[in-house]
Enzyme design. Sequence first.
Site, PDB file in Angstrom:
ATOM      1  N   LYS A 139       0.843  -1.200   0.000  1.00 37.99           N
ATOM      2  CA  LYS A 139       0.000   0.000   0.000  1.00 37.99           C
ATOM      3  C   LYS A 139       0.876   1.247   0.000  1.00 37.99           C
ATOM      4  CE  LYS A 139      -4.034  -2.006   2.232  1.00 37.99           C
ATOM      5  NZ  LYS A 139      -4.875  -1.883   3.407  1.00 37.99           N
ATOM      6  N   HIS A 142       1.983   6.854   3.202  1.00 35.45           N
ATOM      7  CA  HIS A 142       1.451   8.220   3.132  1.00 35.45           C
ATOM      8  C   HIS A 142       2.120   9.143   4.152  1.00 35.45           C
ATOM      9  CE1 HIS A 142      -0.862   6.933   6.559  1.00 35.45           C
ATOM     10  NE2 HIS A 142      -1.425   5.973   5.838  1.00 35.45           N
ATOM     11  N   HIS A 145       2.499   7.963   7.643  1.00 37.30           N
ATOM     12  CA  HIS A 145       3.594   7.051   7.952  1.00 37.30           C
ATOM     13  C   HIS A 145       4.914   7.827   8.096  1.00 37.30           C
ATOM     14  CE1 HIS A 145       0.899   3.899   5.982  1.00 37.30           C
ATOM     15  NE2 HIS A 145       1.059   3.499   7.218  1.00 37.30           N
TER      16      HIS A 145
HETATM   17  N1  ARG Z   1       0.017  -0.407   9.767  1.00 36.22           N
HETATM   18  C1  ARG Z   1      -0.866   0.479  10.450  1.00 36.22           C
HETATM   19  C2  ARG Z   1      -1.341   1.573   9.502  1.00 36.22           C
HETATM   20  O1  ARG Z   1      -0.714   1.830   8.513  1.00 36.22           O
HETATM   21  C3  ARG Z   1      -0.222   1.131  11.636  1.00 36.22           C
HETATM   22  C4  ARG Z   1       0.170   0.187  12.733  1.00 36.22           C
HETATM   23  C5  ARG Z   1       0.201   0.868  14.051  1.00 36.22           C
HETATM   24  N2  ARG Z   1       0.606   0.049  15.116  1.00 36.22           N
HETATM   25  C6  ARG Z   1      -0.155  -0.865  15.749  1.00 36.22           C
HETATM   26  N3  ARG Z   1       0.389  -1.586  16.663  1.00 36.22           N
HETATM   27  N4  ARG Z   1      -1.432  -0.970  15.485  1.00 36.22           N
HETATM   28  O2  ARG Z   1      -2.340   2.204   9.759  1.00 36.22           O
END
Ligand code: ARG
Length: 579
Positions: A139, A142, A145
Amino acid sequence: MAFFFRQRIAEKLCSRLQQSEDAITPALSAVPVFRKQQSADFKLSIGLLRARGVLPSSGDIQQQTEHLASQLKPDRVVEDVSAGSGVINFKVHRKLLVQKMLEPFGKGQDEMFGLNSDLFSSLNRGTTLVEYSSPNIAKKFHAGHLRSTVIGNFIANLKQSLGNKVIRMNYLGDWGMQFGLLGAGFGQFGCQEELKQNPLQHLFEVYVKANQEAESSGGLAQAAREFFRRLEQREQEALALWQQFREITVTEYQRVYERLGVHFDVYSGESSHQDGVQEVLQQLEGRGLLKTSERGTGVVDLSPDGDMSSVCTVLRSDGTSLYITRDLAAAIDRMERYSFDEMIYVTDKSQSNHFRQLFQLLPTLGHSWADRCRHVPFGLVRGMKTRSGDVVFLEDVLDEARARMLRNMEQSKTTKQMENPEETAEKVGIAALIIQDFKGPLLSDYTFDWDRVLQAQGDTGVFLQYTHARLCSLVRRSGAAEVRDFEPSLLLDPTGVAVLQHLLRYDELLYQSAQDLQPKHLVGFLLKLSHLIASAHRELPVKGSSQEVAQARLRLFGAARSVLASGMSILGIAPVERM
Ligand code: ARG
């Protein structure tokens, strides 16, 4: 050595008030520098002392202030004591200020300045796990991130500087239905050759195409479900393809993170805890907490009155797990593995509710350590675009920052003499991105604007880098590699004193940032330091001064450079030596 002064003043107050130092120090702070020739260096807040029960809170506060001030006499450290409104001001002897503040520098430990302050003695020095960046495979990466990456890196750096053992963790979005789509879609649109050439781009394209195709044809949607089922049952062939996607993505990311000066000790992910997920579900079941909703999903009641008015879904009706179920298992696993004293999650604020639920669910499973977990939320960035359009990959942002910065730099003479202008442009560009992001409260949203971010003047990362490079060049040109003895009385000009007064605050601002995990305190400090250095540059020339004066001034500039550099490094910025 702000704490030398803070301690002496506290001692003075202790004997007068018959109180312990601990009771007094929190009310004592260095005064922000607002104007040249500011006479007060420290102030004692009488209101705070009253609130803390150190002073009686009855009676007129101003009378109390003036009375106490009149009882405090100057001594070898304090030159003057005066009453302000609700505060007592202390001015320390100027020569002692110069001497004590510059003493720690040039002994090979410059980067420790401020970090060994007594202020930090009360902080927990245990193991801190910081989870940040955490992009999703195939994905977009963005702006959210990117924010998570730089904020998490700052928090990890800060904790590490303060003596904690830090575990830097990236929790990849590497599991879920999208891998069904990606796996099935790769059969149709994928190409191994392309995957090797341009991994992130290719996976993203395959994923986008597979999504479109699945919407119009039932065939691919069916194949995707089938592929994900095979993954969940750990079928070799499916798993091998998934593994390849994951490895190739991690390798790519590592390369790009390196440009940003970011690294991780652990790459974990949503895929890592499948057994844990089953265990969590069984435990919820065993404790009678897992209910079946009308729609056939598995839910846990989180409402205070037990009336199901607020529930958290932990199981889909088809028996597959959800984001939160995986997070529960992941948190438990991390505790078992690392016995952390605190765990910090850095994501945008849209996930605040998710983490609230997570921290609520953990204790229901008997994990009272949930109170060591903390979510650091941040706001949205609007309008981060590159010339080719929306930001899709982290690398696009870095390339854009570098290219734009390089263009700005091309007008300057020094760029032409540089060995590697791209590298400098990259470091300056990244500094600019970071400062833009860290200036305000993390929770605020902001609109991104390249021109504003990359301005050379004003409160930007470019200005910090410029100040640092200029200080380096000053030292270079003077040819003074060694810091020799200097005469403190040659540094009593108000501009120089203002720089030192400002340095008195460094440990206090680090402390504030360590408390609320907001970088803005440190950013504000470094920007202000840079402005003060700019005035000092104008008014305290090194070239053309007598050797003693030049020597003393270089000592001041050298100290300022050290603090600027170490503060920048904590923020995640690599200071440049030329620009
Ligand atoms: N991969 C998730 C996202 O892009 C964020 C993960 C955040 N950390 C967690 N432990 N939930 O939205």
